[in-house]
Scaffold this motif. Structure first.
Motif, mmCIF file in Angstrom:
data_model
loop_
_atom_site.group_PDB
_atom_site.id
_atom_site.type_symbol
_atom_site.label_atom_id
_atom_site.label_comp_id
_atom_site.label_asym_id
_atom_site.label_seq_id
_atom_site.Cartn_x
_atom_site.Cartn_y
_atom_site.Cartn_z
ATOM 1 N N ARG A 189 11.392 -98.631 10.612
ATOM 2 C CA ARG A 189 10.404 -99.628 10.213
ATOM 3 C C ARG A 189 10.388 -99.862 8.706
ATOM 4 N NH1 ARG A 189 5.136 -97.596 13.763
ATOM 5 N NH2 ARG A 189 6.216 -97.406 15.773
ATOM 6 N N LEU A 190 11.004 -98.962 7.957
ATOM 7 C CA LEU A 190 10.895 -99.012 6.500
ATOM 8 C C LEU A 190 12.143 -99.533 5.807
ATOM 9 C CD1 LEU A 190 9.184 -95.532 5.936
ATOM 10 C CD2 LEU A 190 8.081 -97.775 5.945
ATOM 11 N N VAL A 191 13.322 -99.303 6.396
ATOM 12 C CA VAL A 191 14.583 -99.628 5.722
ATOM 13 C C VAL A 191 15.428 -100.534 6.602
ATOM 14 C CG1 VAL A 191 16.684 -98.677 4.681
ATOM 15 C CG2 VAL A 191 14.537 -97.396 4.554
ATOM 16 N N PRO A 192 15.893 -101.681 6.087
ATOM 17 C CA PRO A 192 16.771 -102.552 6.874
ATOM 18 C C PRO A 192 18.178 -101.971 6.955
ATOM 19 C CG PRO A 192 16.499 -103.442 4.666
ATOM 20 C CD PRO A 192 15.576 -102.256 4.764
ATOM 21 N N GLU A 193 18.937 -102.433 7.932
ATOM 22 C CA GLU A 193 20.321 -101.990 8.071
ATOM 23 C C GLU A 193 21.170 -102.578 6.942
ATOM 24 O OE1 GLU A 193 22.443 -99.848 8.598
ATOM 25 O OE2 GLU A 193 22.399 -99.810 10.800
ATOM 26 N N SER A 194 22.202 -101.850 6.539
ATOM 27 C CA SER A 194 23.107 -102.332 5.502
ATOM 28 C C SER A 194 24.495 -101.780 5.758
ATOM 29 C CB SER A 194 22.625 -101.905 4.110
ATOM 30 O OG SER A 194 22.612 -100.492 3.991
ATOM 31 N N ARG A 195 25.498 -102.575 5.392
ATOM 32 C CA ARG A 195 26.903 -102.169 5.522
ATOM 33 C C ARG A 195 27.652 -102.618 4.285
ATOM 34 N NH1 ARG A 195 25.546 -104.061 10.601
ATOM 35 N NH2 ARG A 195 25.938 -102.653 12.352
ATOM 36 N N ALA A 196 28.818 -102.019 4.073
ATOM 37 C CA ALA A 196 29.676 -102.465 2.985
ATOM 38 C C ALA A 196 30.244 -103.829 3.326
ATOM 39 C CB ALA A 196 30.812 -101.463 2.763
ATOM 40 N N LEU A 197 30.310 -104.702 2.333
ATOM 41 C CA LEU A 197 30.837 -106.038 2.537
ATOM 42 C C LEU A 197 32.348 -106.047 2.328
ATOM 43 C CD1 LEU A 197 28.121 -108.067 0.588
ATOM 44 C CD2 LEU A 197 28.263 -107.649 3.054
ATOM 45 N N GLY A 198 32.998 -107.118 2.791
ATOM 46 C CA GLY A 198 34.436 -107.252 2.560
ATOM 47 C C GLY A 198 35.243 -106.765 3.742
ATOM 48 N N ARG A 199 36.542 -106.547 3.491
ATOM 49 C CA ARG A 199 37.475 -106.180 4.552
ATOM 50 C C ARG A 199 37.127 -104.823 5.160
ATOM 51 N NH1 ARG A 199 42.221 -103.256 4.452
ATOM 52 N NH2 ARG A 199 42.047 -103.015 2.190
ATOM 53 N N ARG A 200 37.119 -104.754 6.474
ATOM 54 C CA ARG A 200 36.850 -103.494 7.165
ATOM 55 C C ARG A 200 38.031 -102.551 6.995
ATOM 56 N NH1 ARG A 200 32.726 -103.189 10.721
ATOM 57 N NH2 ARG A 200 33.759 -101.542 11.863
ATOM 58 N N ARG A 201 37.726 -101.294 6.744
ATOM 59 C CA ARG A 201 38.760 -100.286 6.564
ATOM 60 C C ARG A 201 38.656 -99.258 7.674
ATOM 61 N NH1 ARG A 201 38.543 -98.066 0.578
ATOM 62 N NH2 ARG A 201 40.600 -97.311 1.187
ATOM 63 N N ARG A 202 39.792 -98.692 8.017
ATOM 64 C CA ARG A 202 39.808 -97.704 9.082
ATOM 65 C C ARG A 202 39.222 -96.375 8.612
ATOM 66 N NH1 ARG A 202 45.837 -98.403 11.779
ATOM 67 N NH2 ARG A 202 45.556 -100.544 12.530
ATOM 68 N N LEU A 203 38.664 -95.649 9.572
ATOM 69 C CA LEU A 203 38.192 -94.294 9.294
ATOM 70 C C LEU A 203 39.356 -93.323 9.419
ATOM 71 C CD1 LEU A 203 34.860 -94.349 11.325
ATOM 72 C CD2 LEU A 203 35.094 -94.403 8.841
ATOM 73 N N ASP A 204 39.468 -92.428 8.464
ATOM 74 C CA ASP A 204 40.558 -91.452 8.476
ATOM 75 C C ASP A 204 40.139 -90.228 9.287
ATOM 76 O OD1 ASP A 204 42.854 -90.056 7.983
ATOM 77 O OD2 ASP A 204 42.319 -89.499 5.939
#
Length: 456
Positions: free
Chosen positions: A173-188
């Motif tokens: 209820r307090l913090v909106p969702e956020s993600r890194a912008l730009g090209r998606r990178r794979r998880l190692d």
């Protein structure tokens, strides 16, 4: 901010909260001498080994989502630890706790960074974040002693559940969702699995060697397997599109030396905390509660050392400030290594504890700043995560390698580790490594935007 700091307090508290309770846990669940360190190390290994992967996962999949999953996982694991009836159940619970902490901690720090975009308010917020972390580490010992004495050692895990419930109920209820912008990178993922497996195998081999000797085929196999996994990790990272730690990041000699010195420093300090808490209870005869209270001056000394740290570094520079701090730590470790049956707290335990705590406070902020030397907003998170990972994995290896030497031998070996760190600093750290003096100059002319140092 309050909710996120409360969760961080809980996560850091669990770094140390089991130390005072270890004798009670051993008596009730029947841990062997070589098995008991796993109660500490399982958390360190999972937290440190998965931190880099989970930090990137938070950026790509959503910081709030990964945070909430991590907190929920931590809560379930805490319940499992509190209800454990066998040693293996507690060790598995601690490993899962570490995994949950690895998901929640970097996501929380990222959300705080986004909540306070202005440089001044962000610096204040992350300063509070670091202070909460330091408070959590010290409070863990006092809280552990009180709960173990007055309730049960199981209370040190079950007390996490109300904090988890509050975070899960309020944060969406307090913090909106956020993600890194730009090209998606794979998880190692392969890199994370290999580096964590190498650390686990090495720690297992070290602990077994203390019980059966170095000629044991299982010991030889575990250490050898660790080396194979480490070699595979380096090979995979060299070919990965998005490695956990790009080789270019450690091309900075200052960052490489800072992390190497941090590894040796963490080996000594985590082993000291583990061994001292057992020594004062089993040899000096302190109750768990009294052992926790006896550790309070350590927290005061760390705060005093942190207050002095920037002033010393400003006057003499990063390299010599670290050397001075490491010499203070060596003195404290050697003094504490002589504590034996019949010794008094005031004359024999307190002096070494105060000297060592001031040395810790002097060391941590300077190492943290050096570990993110020259980073930008793009890779400051990587520098922070790597620094924390090195601390956690170093702590696990230190407890495994030094605890098998006994109390006096382990603390003396810890002093040798810190001395090696001092040699590395003098020989390899650039004389103009960034510190408060250089940072101030950069800020004055506007030519740089230094990254915020990670929590000690």
């Amino acid at each position: 901010m309050i909710v996120l700091c409360l969760v961080q307090f809980m996560l850091v508290l669990d770094d140390t909260v089991v130390n005072v309770a270890l004798p009670s846990i051993s008596d009730e669940l029947g841990f062997s001498a070589s098995g008991l360190p796993w109660v500490v190390n399982a958390y360190f290994l999972a937290f440190g080994g998965l931190l880099l992967l989970c930090g990137r996962m938070a950026d790509l999949l959503g910081r709030r989502r990964v945070f909430l999953i991590g907190v929920a996982l931590f809560g379930v694991a805490s319940l499992g630890c509190g209800l454990a009836q066998e040693p293996w159940q507690l060790v598995i619970g601690r490993f899962v706790q570490g995994g949950g902490a690895a998901m929640a901690s970097p996501a929380a720090m990222s959300m705080i960074t986004l909540l306070y975009p202005g440089p001044e308010e962000r610096a204040k917020a992350l300063g509070i974040w670091g202070g909460i972390a330091a408070l959590g580490g010290t409070s863990g010992l006092v809280l552990s002693g009180a709960l173990t004495d007055l309730v049960s050692w199981r209370g040190i895990f079950l007390i996490n559940l109300p904090i988890v419930a509050v975070a899960l109920a309020l944060l969406p209820r307090l913090v909106p969702e956020s993600r890194a912008l730009g090209r998606r990178r794979r998880l190692d993922v392969p890199g994370a699995v290999l580096v964590t497996g190498a650390a686990v195998s090495l720690v297992y081999g070290l602990l077994r060697a203390g019980e059966t000797g170095w000629s044991d085929p299982i010991v030889i196999g575990a250490v050898g397997f660790s080396a194979v996994l480490a070699a595979a990790f380096l090979m995979v990272e060299s070919r990965a599109a998005a490695p956990l730690v790009p080789a270019s990041f450690l091309a900075s000699r200052t960052r490489a030396v800072a992390n190497g010195a941090t590894l040796l420093f963490s080996m000594a300090m985590y082993a000291m905390s583990f061994l001292l808490m057992i020594q004062v209870q089993t040899v000096l005869g302190y109750s768990p509660f009294l052992a926790g209270i006896a550790y309070l001056p350590y927290g005061a000394g760390i705060l005093a050392g942190m207050w002095l740290s920037s002033r010393v570094s400003l006057r003499i520079g990063t390299r010599w400030a670290l050397l001075l701090a490491f010499l203070v730590n060596i003195t404290g470790l050697l003094l504490l290594s002589g504590v034996a049956a019949g010794d008094s707290y005031t004359a024999h335990v307190l002096p070494g504890m105060l000297i060592l705590s001031v040395g810790n406070g002097l060391s941590l902020p300077v190492m943290a700043v050096a570990a993110v030397d020259g980073t930008t907003e793009e890779d400051a998170g990587l520098g922070s995560a790597l620094f924390t990972s090195v601390q956690q994995v170093g702590g696990a290896v230190g407890v495994a390698a030094l605890a098998i030497m006994g109390y006096s031998g382990g603390l003396t070996a810890g002093a040798v580790c810190v001395a090696l760190g001092a040699v590395i600093i003098v020989v390899l750290l650039p004389s103009r490594a960034s510190g408060p003096r250089q940072t101030a100059a950069h800020e004055a002319d506007g030519r740089s935007k230094p990254a915020t140092a990670p929590r000690p």
